[in-house]
Design a protein around this motif. Structure first.
Motif: not given
Length: 116
Positions: A13-18, A39-55
């Motif tokens: 994402r772009r930086t806040q000042e941009e 300018a851009k910043k990496l704000v999420l990096n290679n996220i893996n997530l699984v949420v099952n029904k009822g969790e």
């Protein structure tokens, strides 16, 4: 059964000042020959997530760690730069409503109260 799945999700994402730049400033900087790519910043990096029904899950972390950004990706408000997001069913993004939670009632009651 999986209801939410994130595979190798990253977001630049772009930086806040941009974000504060407006069209007039941008056009003037182009005319003056001083325009720079935002300018851009990496704000999420290679996220893996699984949420099952009822969790029920909680996302915790320091300010600026990407909690709200992750929820915006899951709810479809933002699209990831890379990776895949799969959501079975509907997600109600209460984050954009500024909903708070009442510490005196259960998580499920908070969800029902603020979800209605």
């Amino acid at each position: 059964m999986e209801v939410i799945r994130l595979d190798s999700v990253s977001l630049w994402r772009r930086t806040q000042e941009e974000f504060s730049y407006d069209l007039k400033k941008t056009l003037l900087s182009i005319i003056e020959g001083k325009y720079r790519q935002p300018a851009k910043k990496l704000v999420l990096n290679n996220i893996n997530l699984v949420v099952n029904k009822g969790e029920k899950i909680g996302i915790i972390g320091a300010n600026g760690s990407g909690k709200s950004t992750l929820l915006k990706i899951i709810s479809g408000i933002l699209r990831p730069t890379t990776g895949n997001v799969r959501v079975r069913g509907q997600v109600a993004p209460l984050i954009e409503l500024g909903a708070g939670f009442d510490p005196d009632i259960s998580v499920m009651d908070n969800i029902l109260l603020y979800g209605v």
